[in-house]
Design an enzyme around this catalytic site. Structure first.
Site, PDB file in Angstrom:
ATOM      1  N   HIS A  16     -52.221  -9.507  41.464  1.00 12.63           N
ATOM      2  CA  HIS A  16     -53.293 -10.186  40.645  1.00 12.63           C
ATOM      3  C   HIS A  16     -53.803  -9.725  39.311  1.00 12.63           C
ATOM      4  O   HIS A  16     -53.709 -10.351  38.264  1.00 12.63           O
ATOM      5  CB  HIS A  16     -54.434 -10.528  41.512  1.00 12.63           C
ATOM      6  CG  HIS A  16     -55.519 -11.330  40.631  1.00 12.63           C
ATOM      7  ND1 HIS A  16     -56.503 -10.694  39.848  1.00 12.63           N
ATOM      8  CD2 HIS A  16     -56.278 -12.793  40.538  1.00 12.63           C
ATOM      9  CE1 HIS A  16     -57.271 -11.729  39.146  1.00 12.63           C
ATOM     10  NE2 HIS A  16     -57.102 -12.860  39.873  1.00 12.63           N
ATOM     11  N   ASN A  17     -54.194  -8.509  39.448  1.00 14.12           N
ATOM     12  CA  ASN A  17     -54.955  -7.626  38.159  1.00 14.12           C
ATOM     13  C   ASN A  17     -53.591  -7.249  37.244  1.00 14.12           C
ATOM     14  O   ASN A  17     -53.888  -7.326  36.185  1.00 14.12           O
ATOM     15  CB  ASN A  17     -55.505  -6.527  38.707  1.00 14.12           C
ATOM     16  CG  ASN A  17     -56.948  -6.817  39.113  1.00 14.12           C
ATOM     17  OD1 ASN A  17     -57.224  -7.998  39.720  1.00 14.12           O
ATOM     18  ND2 ASN A  17     -57.634  -5.944  38.748  1.00 14.12           N
TER      19      ASN A  17
ATOM     20  N   GLU B 198     -53.174 -10.530  35.591  1.00 16.36           N
ATOM     21  CA  GLU B 198     -54.437 -10.615  34.637  1.00 16.36           C
ATOM     22  C   GLU B 198     -54.174  -9.807  33.333  1.00 16.36           C
ATOM     23  O   GLU B 198     -54.261 -10.393  32.447  1.00 16.36           O
ATOM     24  CB  GLU B 198     -55.584 -10.106  35.412  1.00 16.36           C
ATOM     25  CG  GLU B 198     -56.975  -9.998  34.614  1.00 16.36           C
ATOM     26  CD  GLU B 198     -57.922  -9.498  35.502  1.00 16.36           C
ATOM     27  OE1 GLU B 198     -58.173  -9.972  36.589  1.00 16.36           O
ATOM     28  OE2 GLU B 198     -58.629  -8.526  35.004  1.00 16.36           O
TER      29      GLU B 198
ATOM     30  N   SER C 165     -61.675 -11.493  43.513  1.00 17.75           N
ATOM     31  CA  SER C 165     -61.596 -11.822  42.214  1.00 17.75           C
ATOM     32  C   SER C 165     -62.599 -12.809  41.619  1.00 17.75           C
ATOM     33  O   SER C 165     -63.043 -13.946  42.246  1.00 17.75           O
ATOM     34  CB  SER C 165     -60.307 -12.091  41.832  1.00 17.75           C
ATOM     35  OG  SER C 165     -60.159 -12.452  40.548  1.00 17.75           O
TER      36      SER C 165
ATOM     37  N   LYS D 233     -54.354  -8.136  45.425  1.00 16.05           N
ATOM     38  CA  LYS D 233     -55.273  -8.107  44.400  1.00 16.05           C
ATOM     39  C   LYS D 233     -54.928  -7.359  43.239  1.00 16.05           C
ATOM     40  O   LYS D 233     -54.911  -7.755  42.127  1.00 16.05           O
ATOM     41  CB  LYS D 233     -56.837  -7.690  44.819  1.00 16.05           C
ATOM     42  CG  LYS D 233     -57.701  -7.209  43.994  1.00 16.05           C
ATOM     43  CD  LYS D 233     -58.092  -8.573  43.260  1.00 16.05           C
ATOM     44  CE  LYS D 233     -59.174  -8.754  42.278  1.00 16.05           C
ATOM     45  NZ  LYS D 233     -59.581  -7.696  41.334  1.00 16.05           N
TER      46      LYS D 233
HETATM   47  C1  6PG Z   1     -61.254  -9.763  38.898  1.00 18.90           C
HETATM   48  C2  6PG Z   1     -60.828  -8.788  37.943  1.00 18.90           C
HETATM   49  C3  6PG Z   1     -61.742  -7.508  38.125  1.00 18.90           C
HETATM   50  C4  6PG Z   1     -61.976  -6.815  36.926  1.00 18.90           C
HETATM   51  C5  6PG Z   1     -61.012  -5.434  37.234  1.00 18.90           C
HETATM   52  C6  6PG Z   1     -60.250  -5.189  36.043  1.00 18.90           C
HETATM   53  O1  6PG Z   1     -60.194 -10.223  39.539  1.00 18.90           O
HETATM   54  O2  6PG Z   1     -62.191 -10.419  39.219  1.00 18.90           O
HETATM   55  O3  6PG Z   1     -59.496  -8.202  38.032  1.00 18.90           O
HETATM   56  O4  6PG Z   1     -61.604  -7.059  39.207  1.00 18.90           O
HETATM   57  O5  6PG Z   1     -61.673  -7.291  35.651  1.00 18.90           O
HETATM   58  O6  6PG Z   1     -61.951  -4.382  37.264  1.00 18.90           O
HETATM   59  O7  6PG Z   1     -60.740  -4.599  34.906  1.00 18.90           O
HETATM   60  P1  6PG Z   1     -59.992  -3.633  34.098  1.00 18.90           P
HETATM   61  O8  6PG Z   1     -59.575  -4.552  32.889  1.00 18.90           O
HETATM   62  O9  6PG Z   1     -61.069  -2.547  33.681  1.00 18.90           O
HETATM   63  O10 6PG Z   1     -58.661  -2.762  34.593  1.00 18.90           O
END
Ligand code: 6PG
Length: 467
Positions: free
Chosen positions: A188-189, A192, A130, A185
């Site tokens: 994490h996302n 995010e 990430s 991960k």
């Molecule tokens: C990271 C991000 C990266 C990217 C993803 C999510 O941790 O660096 O999560 O992996 O932002 O691809 O993107 P989307 O918003 O397109 O789902």
């Protein structure tokens, strides 16, 4: 001067792959690289500057393997999905059993589990990386999954290239076997998505509820970034809100289409949470809101039919800051609880404080609060974060503001699904006597599913049951 034959290789010189390869070379590891299009490889080598002597550009996969000394470790930076399976198949004839292939893309952890169990003729790891391009180039957070001996083999490289937390600890660690790294991960996302959604909700309250311009909103985020909310996402939100559009000279934010893209990792997290039966309503709300955002035509029709919804609200900016703090704690409490459930389900020894520590720097969700989360989880790794004394104090302090914000949103037509989802979950989680006794009564009424009594007496059905 001849370069030592690399033991590390990298396949896929897109934005992330190129940045990661330069990071690896910069930390002193010679690296062999290959890209499907040979000119991309040559351009990469030509543009590597002072690092070029440590980079071996190769034209075919056979060349890549031949350019490396065994045991080889080859990092794949190709799009998740079929491209990874194709690459594993293409590499197979060239590799020895002791060679290691590391999928560093955003793979679905089920795919990583499947690949790890598929009897590949070489060793295999899946790692979550990430931090976007900047992170890949200068220090990402790395969540590694696979066998511990393979982690040990790569730990020196991963720790060298990873971001360092304020205390100097590299943000790279072994999460567990097989798909564990990609699972962490994915969570994490999901977080995010949720952090981004909650920030965009309070942005909406400022814009539509308080009538603030983007240039007035920018310094608010900047100020919040100096307090409890200090984080990369709040920091960049200040920059995004403050950016000027070179075409119109007005705020750039005002000309960006309000439809969010997504590659799907947040959705995977929501789906997996349902499979695990573990509630992550803040993340689910964030995925839902992205999907709603893309329905621009229907939203316009809705507005034409019902009239404009967002109206002015009477809220203090402090309330928004407190609400965001509360929402963030609740979201992370859900995310860590989901990982605890997954550890049990998949037999992974996920180390919760270690995960919080890995997220402290380099990754997109890095924030000051993760230090406190790591500390709270060290005291009791499986206790829900909302029950940890430090966060309980913070929630007592901030949830009144969260209530005011969610209530104002409901009364004035400001959609706040993530903040509301967090609050509803919090209220359910702090209510000892819930309302599912009614559901159990209903289930027994129509399906004789039975129920347990509070007094422990043995009357498993209600009086509606015949006989
Ligand atoms: C990271 C991000 C990266 C990217 C993803 C999510 O941790 O660096 O999560 O992996 O932002 O691809 O993107 P989307 O918003 O397109 O789902």
């Amino acid at each position: 001067m001849a370069v030592t034959k690399p033991q590390v290789g990298l396949v896929g010189l897109g934005t992330m792959g190129a940045a990661l390869a330069l990071n690896i070379a910069e930390k002193g590891f010679p690296i062999a690289v290959w890209n499907r299009t040979a000119s991309v490889t040559q351009d990469f080598h030509a543009g590597a500057g002072t690092l070029a002597p440590r980079v071996v550009a190769t034209e075919t996969l056979a060349d890549l393997v031949a350019a490396m000394s065994p045991p080889r470790s080859i990092i794949l930076m190709v799009p998740a999905g079929k491209a990874v399976d194709d690459m594993l198949a293409q590499l197979a004839p060239h590799l020895q059993p002791d060679d290691l292939v590391i999928d560093a893309g955003n793979a679905n952890f089920h795919d990583t589990n499947r690949r790890a169990a598929s009897g590949l003729p070489f060793r295999f790891m899946g790692i979550g990386v990430s931090g976007g391009e900047e992170g890949a180039r200068h220090g990402p957070a790395i969540m590694a999954g696979g066998q511990r001996e393979d982690w040990s083999r790569m730990a020196g490289v991963f720790r060298a290239i990873a971001a360092k937390a304020d205390d100097g600890t590299p943000c790279a660690d072994h999460m567990g076997e097989a798909g564990a790294g990609h699972f962490v991960k994915a969570v994490h996302n999901g977080i995010e998505y949720a952090d981004m959604q909650m920030i965009s909700e309070v942005y909406g309250v400022m814009r539509d509820g308080l009538g603030m311009s983007a240039s007035q909103i920018a310094p608010v985020f900047a100020r919040w970034n100096e307090g409890v909310l200090r984080s990369y996402l709040v920091e960049i939100s200040a920059a995004v809100a403050g950016a000027v559009d070179p075409v119109t000279g007005g705020p750039l934010l005002d000309v960006i289409v309000d439809a969010a893209g997504q590659k799907g990792t947040g959705r995977w997290t929501a789906i997996e949470a349902q499979n695990l039966g573990t509630p992550i309503p803040v993340i689910e709300a964030a995925v839902m809101a992205r999907n709603v955002s893309s329905r621009r035509g229907e939203r316009a029709a809705g507005e034409a039919l019902y009239g404009p919804a967002p109206q002015r609200v009477d809220l203090e900016l402090d309330d928004l800051e407190q609400a965001l703090i509360a929402g963030k704690i609740l979201c992370y409490a859900q995310g860590f609880a989901m990982m605890t459930a997954a550890a049990g389900e998949f037999g992974w020894a996920l180390d919760m404080p270690a995960i919080a520590r890995v997220w402290r720097a380099g990754c997109i969700i890095r924030s000051a609060m993760l230090n406190d989360m790591a500390e709270a989880l060290s005291q009791d790794p499986t206790r829900n974060l909302m029950l940890a004394p430090f966060f309980a104090d913070l929630l007592r302090e901030t949830t009144p503001a969260l209530r005011r914000v969610v209530a104002a949103g409901a009364l004035h037509g400001l959609g706040l699904p993530a903040l509301s989802g967090g609050l509803a979950w919090f209220d359910l989680m702090r209510t000892a006597r819930g309302t599912a006794n009614m559901i159990q009564g209903q289930r027994d009424f129509f399906g004789l599913h039975g129920f347990q009594r509070l007094d422990g007496l043995d009357h498993p059905h209600g009086p509606w049951a015949a006989g």
